[in-house]
Motif scaffolding. Structure first.
Motif, PDB file in Angstrom:
ATOM      1  N   GLU A 176       4.775  16.527  22.498  1.00 12.81           N
ATOM      2  CA  GLU A 176       5.049  16.997  21.137  1.00 12.81           C
ATOM      3  C   GLU A 176       3.934  16.525  20.203  1.00 12.81           C
ATOM      4  OE1 GLU A 176       9.867  17.075  20.895  1.00 12.81           O
ATOM      5  OE2 GLU A 176       8.940  15.112  21.080  1.00 12.81           O
ATOM      6  N   ARG A 178       1.712  15.120  17.234  1.00  6.55           N
ATOM      7  CA  ARG A 178       1.749  14.033  16.252  1.00  6.55           C
ATOM      8  C   ARG A 178       0.836  14.391  15.089  1.00  6.55           C
ATOM      9  NH1 ARG A 178       3.517   8.950  18.289  1.00  6.55           N
ATOM     10  NH2 ARG A 178       3.593   8.761  20.563  1.00  6.55           N
ATOM     11  N   ALA A 180       4.812  14.264  13.350  1.00  9.52           N
ATOM     12  CA  ALA A 180       5.862  15.238  13.033  1.00  9.52           C
ATOM     13  C   ALA A 180       6.335  15.081  11.605  1.00  9.52           C
ATOM     14  CB  ALA A 180       7.041  15.076  13.988  1.00  9.52           C
ATOM     15  N   GLU A 190       7.285  10.482  19.569  1.00  7.29           N
ATOM     16  CA  GLU A 190       7.263  10.983  18.194  1.00  7.29           C
ATOM     17  C   GLU A 190       8.604  11.645  17.943  1.00  7.29           C
ATOM     18  OE1 GLU A 190       5.141  11.763  14.470  1.00  7.29           O
ATOM     19  OE2 GLU A 190       4.740  10.473  16.189  1.00  7.29           O
ATOM     20  N   VAL A 192      10.968  14.104  16.770  1.00  5.64           N
ATOM     21  CA  VAL A 192      10.916  15.487  16.308  1.00  5.64           C
ATOM     22  C   VAL A 192      12.345  16.023  16.295  1.00  5.64           C
ATOM     23  CG1 VAL A 192      10.020  17.801  16.737  1.00  5.64           C
ATOM     24  CG2 VAL A 192       8.620  15.798  17.298  1.00  5.64           C
ATOM     25  N   ASP A 193      12.797  16.469  15.135  1.00  4.23           N
ATOM     26  CA  ASP A 193      14.167  16.963  14.979  1.00  4.23           C
ATOM     27  C   ASP A 193      14.115  18.282  14.219  1.00  4.23           C
ATOM     28  OD1 ASP A 193      16.877  17.352  14.682  1.00  4.23           O
ATOM     29  OD2 ASP A 193      17.161  15.742  13.225  1.00  4.23           O
ATOM     30  N   SER A 194      13.936  19.363  14.953  1.00  2.64           N
ATOM     31  CA  SER A 194      13.680  20.660  14.338  1.00  2.64           C
ATOM     32  C   SER A 194      14.852  21.173  13.515  1.00  2.64           C
ATOM     33  CB  SER A 194      13.336  21.695  15.422  1.00  2.64           C
ATOM     34  OG  SER A 194      12.158  21.325  16.109  1.00  2.64           O
ATOM     35  N   ASP A 201      14.642  16.597  19.428  1.00  2.00           N
ATOM     36  CA  ASP A 201      14.587  17.817  20.235  1.00  2.00           C
ATOM     37  C   ASP A 201      14.609  17.496  21.722  1.00  2.00           C
ATOM     38  OD1 ASP A 201      14.392  19.067  17.819  1.00  2.00           O
ATOM     39  OD2 ASP A 201      12.395  19.922  18.156  1.00  2.00           O
TER      40      ASP A 201
END
Length: 332
Positions: A176, A178, A180, A190, A192-194, A201
């Motif tokens: 993912e 960087r 984020a 990292e 990441v929470d879309s 995620d």
């Protein structure tokens, strides 16, 4: 500038009998980048607790002339008495640049670091000796689930946005991008929470099997992250896991407890209940007053225990004192 890179790696819970117990180690390797790694609870000794221990027993160890090393954005957590978060031997101190790390000692660990053979128990003392780590932390990293060896970051991790972006590290251990957020995270992961449901995620795709692009995978009005945190099934909208469920039997539904910030699995965690108006006067809506006329109004209310609630009147957001409960029409 670097001949060797240790980037976005995870080294955790390993025993290295008779080899010093390091997690990441450089030897005769000047000019290395050690960045955005997570080294956790690595130690020396056999399963029975015996074996060789040495001053090189560090989560990150720089030895044998490993000069001009960059150590940045790493989580380094030591838990055993013979381990350190970071070790730099006397031949490797020259040119060290170390900062924006999390150097945390827990459990039976005593020493944050070893600098040219001298041991330091506090991050501030280590920083003074090594002339670095002025922006580093020494706190619990808040991993998703250490018991299952899942070292992804939780949504409340203090590692999030606390690192420094490096050109050499463009992705985390899962590939993912960087950063984020506003800055790079510390460690190999990292966050990441879309969909903004407080689940990463990667966790949604591999652990909870919920939708990474939908905050409420089962459509019951309860965010996936809240359901997981409270041991509810985020893929079930019925029964005890659904909006109407009441797992603690306190008379309040999951949806009501979610909206009011209480724990749906704790009988003693009672959600705050707004007052209930029991009477009000006048009963009609939007009464019309002619200039010079006045209108008295009143109301009564009780709390969840049926006890009367005291209140004060306000007009346009300001308290009304002289004519409490009484408005008068005036000329425009």
């Amino acid at each position: 500038r670097s001949v060797t890179l240790f980037l976005s790696d995870l080294v955790s819970l390993s025993r290295t009998p008779d080899t010093g117990g390091w997690g990441i180690k450089t030897y005769l390797s000047p000019g290395c980048d050690v960045a955005n790694n997570t080294a956790y609870w690595n130690w020396s000794g056999t399963l029975g607790g015996t074996g060789a221990f040495s001053l090189e027993s560090g989560q990150i160890s720089l030895t044998g002339g490993s000069t001009n090393t960059l150590v940045r954005n790493n989580i380094s957590e030591a838990a055993h008495s013979y381990t350190r978060c970071i070790v730099v031997d006397s031949s490797s101190t020259t040119g060290l640049v170390s900062d924006f790390n999390n150097l945390y000692i827990s459990s039976n660990a005593v020493y944050v670091g070893s600098w040219a053979g001298a041991l330091y128990t506090a991050l501030t003392n280590w920083a003074a000796a090594s002339h670095g780590d002025s922006n580093s932390l020494g706190v619990a990293s808040a991993f998703y689930d250490v018991s299952s060896r899942d070292f992804h970051l939780r949504h409340d991790s203090p590692m999030i946005d606390r690192g420094m972006q490096l050109d050499s590290v463009q992705e985390d251990g899962d590939g993912e991008a960087r950063p984020a957020g506003n800055a790079a995270d510390i460690g190999y992961d990292e966050f990441v929470d879309s969909d903004g449901d407080d689940l990463a995620d990667e966790i949604e795709e591999t652990v909870t099997l919920t939708q990474a692009d939908s905050a409420d995978s089962d459509g019951d009005g309860l965010p996936d992250g809240w359901e997981v945190e409270n041991s509810l099934n985020p893929l079930s909208a019925t029964g005890v896991d659904g909006a109407a469920g009441d797992p603690d039997g306190d008379g309040y539904s999951n949806l009501f407890e979610y909206r009011n910030g209480s724990n749906p699995r704790d009988l003693l965690s009672i959600p705050p209940v707004p007052p209930r108006i029991t009477s009000f006067s006048p009963g009609g809506a939007n009464p019309m007053l002619i200039e010079g006329e006045s209108l008295a109004f009143s109301a009564t209310a009780v709390d969840d225990n049926q006890d009367p609630v005291s209140y004060s009147w306000k007009k346009d957001g300001s308290p009304v004192s002289a004519l409490a409960g009484h408005w008068q029409a005036v000329a425009p």
